[in-house]
Design an enzyme around this catalytic site. Structure first.
Site, PDB file in Angstrom:
ATOM      1  N   GLY A  59       0.791  -1.224   0.000  1.00 56.32           N
ATOM      2  CA  GLY A  59       0.000   0.000   0.000  1.00 56.32           C
ATOM      3  C   GLY A  59       0.819   1.268   0.000  1.00 56.32           C
ATOM      4  O   GLY A  59       0.289   2.355  -0.261  1.00 56.32           O
ATOM      5  N   LYS A  74       9.855   2.230   0.599  1.00 52.47           N
ATOM      6  CA  LYS A  74       8.695   2.210   1.491  1.00 52.47           C
ATOM      7  C   LYS A  74       8.361   3.644   1.888  1.00 52.47           C
ATOM      8  O   LYS A  74       9.203   4.359   2.433  1.00 52.47           O
ATOM      9  CB  LYS A  74       8.991   1.381   2.740  1.00 52.47           C
ATOM     10  CG  LYS A  74       7.812   1.286   3.700  1.00 52.47           C
ATOM     11  CD  LYS A  74       8.144   0.393   4.882  1.00 52.47           C
ATOM     12  CE  LYS A  74       6.978   0.296   5.852  1.00 52.47           C
ATOM     13  NZ  LYS A  74       7.305  -0.587   7.007  1.00 52.47           N
ATOM     14  N   ASP A  78       0.577 -12.078   6.017  1.00 48.10           N
ATOM     15  CA  ASP A  78       1.123 -11.186   4.992  1.00 48.10           C
ATOM     16  C   ASP A  78       2.478 -10.623   5.399  1.00 48.10           C
ATOM     17  O   ASP A  78       3.160  -9.998   4.580  1.00 48.10           O
ATOM     18  CB  ASP A  78       0.148 -10.044   4.692  1.00 48.10           C
ATOM     19  CG  ASP A  78      -0.257  -9.276   5.942  1.00 48.10           C
ATOM     20  OD1 ASP A  78      -0.978  -9.862   6.766  1.00 48.10           O
ATOM     21  OD2 ASP A  78       0.143  -8.104   6.097  1.00 48.10           O
TER      22      ASP A  78
END
Length: 388
Positions: free
Chosen positions: A136, A157, A305
């Site tokens: 995301g 990131k 995850d």
């Protein structure tokens, strides 16, 4: 925290001189640094949705092609790992201070051969299926083959929104980014299998809203980006989303790809290749958690995850180290039930592996299923007798 950061900066600013032969092999102009063209992951299905930064349920793909959204404003290099730059990326540490390198970490500059993608995956969060998650706020930029012949994937990131951002803004703040750098460097030097961090860049003007204490009192913080490094970023959840969305062909393609490129000891032609592969994935992750238990490291968010198929510590969030032994230690303030407490980590890894097996069912033969069931039984005994 101050003491930890002091140790951290000492590691990063090691002034031990490199040998002349080592220096000769390092790149001293970042514009000459190139990525493999094309990267191996281009063999896998990549979604090319033109509305790349709009949340969407992606189908029949392992990645989404997504450009970065660069940090804006005045940029600063906060720190860089000398070892990561020289040993992994073949870069002279002085290059980290160059404008081109800082732009690279900030998401402004993509080297030749780069292919910016975000990874699609799902996961069980605190024991419940959370459906599509994915990168995301992260972008894999490509694949670098270094002078040792090793393959590494640089990932940013905090580099902007993706189809997997859900309600997030795609950003990271300096506070959490420093924690990521500290943890990955510390774990690496402690001998824990881990992803690594190469550099951290922050913007003076680019601000984002964050509610640090979840009290409803959000405040603005400086946005930052971390350059993370790993051979690959595949997770147990990479396969779980394909199972839940009934995409067995993509799952088989991904499994065979991962075996081919990252598990050389698995016979890729064997009918039992998925059994061999699962055994290696399981042992790598159990070896990893054994090092955690020995060193007092508590991950904090062991959702499926956040579990790498390569057995690497990944996604440093509310982690912690035990200062004085306390088996029920929970560093994550949102883990009210203590699901991911220090003493529960080995069992949770095994639970996650069982969910992984469940996801692999569509590509397993009946013989494979029985063999993996036997492996799980053996591993449970190993966890009880050797780790707990």
């Amino acid at each position: 925290m101050k003491r930890a950061f002091s140790v951290f900066t000492t590691l990063l600013h090691d002034h031990t001189p490199l040998s002349a032969s080592s220096m000769a092999n390092l790149i001293n102009d970042f514009k000459e640094w190139k990525l493999k063209d094309p990267p191996n992951y281009s063999e896998l299905p990549i979604d090319a949705n033109p509305e790349y930064n709009v949340p969407v349920a992606v189908k029949n793909a392992v990645f989404s092609k997504v450009p970065t959204e660069p940090l804006t404003g005045k940029l600063h290099l906060v720190c860089a790992s000398k070892e990561a730059l020289t040993d992994i990326l073949d870069i002279d540490p002085k290059v980290a201070e160059s404008e081109t390198f800082i732009d690279f970490v900030a998401g402004k500059y993509l080297p030749k051969g780069g292919l910016s993608v975000s990874h699609r995956y799902g996961g069980y969060q605190f024991g419940f299926w959370a459906d599509q998650l994915g990168d995301g706020r992260a972008h894999i930029l490509g694949e670098y083959i270094n002078s040792k012949g090793e393959s590494w994937q640089p990932q940013l990131k905090g580099s902007g929104e993706t189809p997997y951002s859900r309600f997030g803004d795609g950003r990271a703040v300096l506070r959490s980014s420093i924690r990521e750098m500290i943890a990955s460097e510390a774990c690496h030097h402690l001998g824990i299998p881990t992803t690594q961090a190469g550099a951290l860049v922050v913007s003076d003007e680019h601000k984002v809203w964050r509610d640090k204490t979840y009290s409803g009192r959000a405040r603005q913080e400086r946005a930052a980006v971390v350059l993370r490094l790993a051979p690959a970023w595949y997770r147990l959840g990479s396969f779980e989303i394909l199972y839940k969305r009934n995409e067995p062909d993509v799952m088989r393609m991904l499994a065979d790809f991962v075996i081919k490129h990252y598990f050389p000891d698995v016979d890729s032609k064997s009918d039992d290749r998925y059994v061999q592969w699962f055994s290696e994935v399981a042992h790598k992750n159990l070896d990893m958690v054994a090092t955690w238990q020995g060193l007092g490291f508590t991950h904090g968010v062991l959702n499926t995850d956040n579990i790498s198929v390569l057995g690497l510590t990944i996604d440093y969030g509310p982690y912690g180290f035990i200062d004085h032994y306390y088996e029920h230690y929970v560093p994550n303030s949102s883990d009210d039930m203590g699901r991911y407490a220090f003493n529960k980590q080995p069992d949770i890894i095994l639970w996650n592996l069982e969910k992984f097996v469940e996801a692999l069912q569509p590509i397993l033969s009946e013989s494979n299923k029985q063999k993996i069931k036997d492996i799980i039984a053996t591993l449970r005994g190993y966890v009880q007798d050797k780790i707990l």
